[in-house]
Design an enzyme around this catalytic site. Structure first.
Site, mmCIF file in Angstrom:
data_model
loop_
_atom_site.group_PDB
_atom_site.id
_atom_site.type_symbol
_atom_site.label_atom_id
_atom_site.label_comp_id
_atom_site.label_asym_id
_atom_site.label_seq_id
_atom_site.Cartn_x
_atom_site.Cartn_y
_atom_site.Cartn_z
ATOM 1 N N PRO A 1 14.496 0.841 5.551
ATOM 2 C CA PRO A 1 14.908 0.414 6.889
ATOM 3 C C PRO A 1 16.221 -0.366 6.833
ATOM 4 O O PRO A 1 16.647 -0.808 5.765
ATOM 5 C CB PRO A 1 13.763 -0.508 7.318
ATOM 6 C CG PRO A 1 13.250 -1.082 6.033
ATOM 7 C CD PRO A 1 13.432 0.005 4.996
ATOM 8 N N VAL B 1 8.770 11.982 16.491
ATOM 9 C CA VAL B 1 7.935 11.519 17.601
ATOM 10 C C VAL B 1 8.836 11.337 18.809
ATOM 11 O O VAL B 1 9.766 10.530 18.782
ATOM 12 C CB VAL B 1 7.223 10.197 17.251
ATOM 13 C CG1 VAL B 1 6.367 9.713 18.413
ATOM 14 C CG2 VAL B 1 6.377 10.366 15.995
ATOM 15 N N TRP C 1 12.004 4.890 11.697
ATOM 16 C CA TRP C 1 13.420 5.153 11.424
ATOM 17 C C TRP C 1 13.651 6.480 10.714
ATOM 18 O O TRP C 1 14.801 6.825 10.418
ATOM 19 C CB TRP C 1 14.035 4.001 10.609
ATOM 20 C CG TRP C 1 13.404 3.783 9.257
ATOM 21 C CD1 TRP C 1 13.730 4.435 8.096
ATOM 22 C CD2 TRP C 1 12.353 2.866 8.906
ATOM 23 N NE1 TRP C 1 12.942 3.982 7.061
ATOM 24 C CE2 TRP C 1 12.096 3.014 7.536
ATOM 25 C CE3 TRP C 1 11.612 1.924 9.632
ATOM 26 C CZ2 TRP C 1 11.131 2.256 6.867
ATOM 27 C CZ3 TRP C 1 10.650 1.178 8.968
ATOM 28 C CH2 TRP C 1 10.413 1.344 7.604
ATOM 29 N N HIS D 1 -0.919 1.306 9.075
ATOM 30 C CA HIS D 1 0.366 1.939 8.749
ATOM 31 C C HIS D 1 0.151 3.079 7.747
ATOM 32 O O HIS D 1 0.653 4.200 7.948
ATOM 33 C CB HIS D 1 1.289 0.851 8.188
ATOM 34 C CG HIS D 1 2.625 1.308 7.707
ATOM 35 N ND1 HIS D 1 3.789 1.054 8.399
ATOM 36 C CD2 HIS D 1 3.012 1.973 6.589
ATOM 37 C CE1 HIS D 1 4.815 1.541 7.736
ATOM 38 N NE2 HIS D 1 4.381 2.108 6.633
ATOM 39 N N GLU D 2 -0.595 2.819 6.690
ATOM 40 C CA GLU D 2 -0.785 3.842 5.654
ATOM 41 C C GLU D 2 -1.603 5.024 6.168
ATOM 42 O O GLU D 2 -1.311 6.177 5.843
ATOM 43 C CB GLU D 2 -1.446 3.234 4.413
ATOM 44 C CG GLU D 2 -0.596 2.179 3.693
ATOM 45 C CD GLU D 2 0.799 2.662 3.338
ATOM 46 O OE1 GLU D 2 0.970 3.867 3.052
ATOM 47 O OE2 GLU D 2 1.729 1.828 3.351
ATOM 48 N N HIS E 1 8.006 6.867 9.130
ATOM 49 C CA HIS E 1 8.420 5.574 9.675
ATOM 50 C C HIS E 1 9.200 5.810 10.970
ATOM 51 O O HIS E 1 9.761 6.885 11.175
ATOM 52 C CB HIS E 1 9.303 4.820 8.661
ATOM 53 C CG HIS E 1 8.547 4.366 7.459
ATOM 54 N ND1 HIS E 1 8.961 4.634 6.171
ATOM 55 C CD2 HIS E 1 7.401 3.641 7.344
ATOM 56 C CE1 HIS E 1 8.095 4.102 5.321
ATOM 57 N NE2 HIS E 1 7.146 3.498 5.997
ATOM 58 N N GLY F 1 0.853 -1.177 0.000
ATOM 59 C CA GLY F 1 0.000 0.000 0.000
ATOM 60 C C GLY F 1 0.888 1.226 0.000
ATOM 61 O O GLY F 1 2.086 1.126 0.291
ATOM 62 N N HIS G 1 0.663 7.310 7.936
ATOM 63 C CA HIS G 1 1.344 8.230 7.003
ATOM 64 C C HIS G 1 0.403 9.354 6.565
ATOM 65 O O HIS G 1 0.794 10.520 6.502
ATOM 66 C CB HIS G 1 1.813 7.490 5.752
ATOM 67 C CG HIS G 1 3.030 6.653 5.926
ATOM 68 N ND1 HIS G 1 4.145 7.060 6.620
ATOM 69 C CD2 HIS G 1 3.321 5.405 5.450
ATOM 70 C CE1 HIS G 1 5.058 6.109 6.572
ATOM 71 N NE2 HIS G 1 4.589 5.094 5.884
ATOM 72 N N THR H 1 9.525 7.663 20.602
ATOM 73 C CA THR H 1 10.019 6.491 19.869
ATOM 74 C C THR H 1 11.532 6.613 19.737
ATOM 75 O O THR H 1 12.030 7.609 19.223
ATOM 76 C CB THR H 1 9.401 6.395 18.463
ATOM 77 O OG1 THR H 1 9.679 7.604 17.753
ATOM 78 C CG2 THR H 1 7.905 6.184 18.535
HETATM 79 ZN ZN ZN Z 1 5.317 3.238 5.267
HETATM 80 CA CA CA Z 2 11.605 9.381 17.815
#
Ligand code: ZN
Ligand code: CA
Length: 254
Positions: free
Chosen positions: A202, A214, A196, A184-185, A194, A144, A188, A217
């Site tokens: 990744p 964020v 990372w 997940h989408e 993501h 996706g 976004h 995280t």
């Molecule tokens: Zn993604």
């Molecule tokens: Ca973070």
């Protein structure tokens, strides 16, 4: 007011997102976002059932409201920061003309095999009233994809999510293991990167110097498998179970 938020800079969008996150933290978040599923198919298995779409909506709402049964299975280090985002997604009850709808459209086209811009141009509803989810045989080579708000504002008719039918819901042509791709989408679509950082790659060490914006995280190189003990950028345990990972064991937002 989504309509008032067009043509914003990335910095303004980031400020809005941070304010939104703080509002959620105060328990003030109670947003309802109408959803329309555009099924573009060529009379193949990608013409998924209404039941499969309802199942996808159930999972999406559970995940955004910490109602998913597996949320408290996360690593104990993250138990205290599993978020109840407080957004409810509802299948649209009115179409752009004000007529009744079940929130699902069906369009026959071989463009389902591409799942790109041209396919989206077959049918598009206003971005200030709906989040659109096009479901197709192909999502342009991905499970996706979507644009984050900073990009979507420049192509309003393409604002929304394209999902391969094999990753939509947990029943029919999809599976439980693939069922969190829509979560997940939508993350976004609401401006999350993501875990990372700002790439689709990744597992590379440079990601340790790229934050996801964020605060709770930990920086990570990012994972394509469920490495629960990973601490890829130093001492902090990676939040591999975050929905914004590629780990296939996602069960939380922060
Ligand atoms: Zn993604
Ligand atoms: Ca973070």
């Amino acid at each position: 007011d989504f309509a008032a938020r067009v043509e914003q800079t990335d910095a303004e969008l980031e400020a809005f997102t941070q304010a939104f996150a703080q509002e959620i933290e105060r328990g003030g978040g109670s947003y309802v976002i109408p959803v329309v599923f555009h099924i573009v198919h060529n009379n193949g298995p990608e013409n998924i059932s209404d039941a499969q779409i309802h199942d996808a909506m159930r999972i999406l709402n559970q995940d955004f409201n910490r109602e998913n049964a597996d949320w408290d299975n996360v690593r104990p280090e993250f138990l205290d920061i599993v978020a109840d985002i407080g957004i409810e997604f509802r299948l649209a009850a009115k179409d752009p003309s004000g007529n009744c709808t079940n929130g699902i459209t069906r369009t026959v086209s071989s463009l389902t095999n591409e799942g790109a811009s041209q396919m989206k141009s077959l049918i598009s509803w206003p971005r200030n009233k709906y989040v659109q989810v096009w479901v197709a045989a192909s999502a342009d080579g991905a499970a996706g994809y979507t644009f984050r708000p900073g990009s979507a504002q420049w192509m309003p008719e393409e604002d929304g999510i394209v999902m391969q039918h094999l990753y939509t819901g947990s029943i029919g042509t999809s599976t439980v293991n693939r069922s969190r791709a829509l979560t997940h989408e939508v993350g976004h679509w609401l401006n999350l990167a993501h875990t990372w950082g700002n790439s689709n790659d990744p597992g590379v060490s440079e990601n340790c110097s790229d934050d996801d914006g964020v605060s709770d995280t930990p920086n990570t190189i990012g994972w394509t498998s469920c490495t629960l003990g990973g601490s890829s950028c130093g001492s902090a345990l990676d939040n591999v179970e975050n929905y914004m990972e590629y780990s296939y064991c996602s069960k939380m937002f922060t």
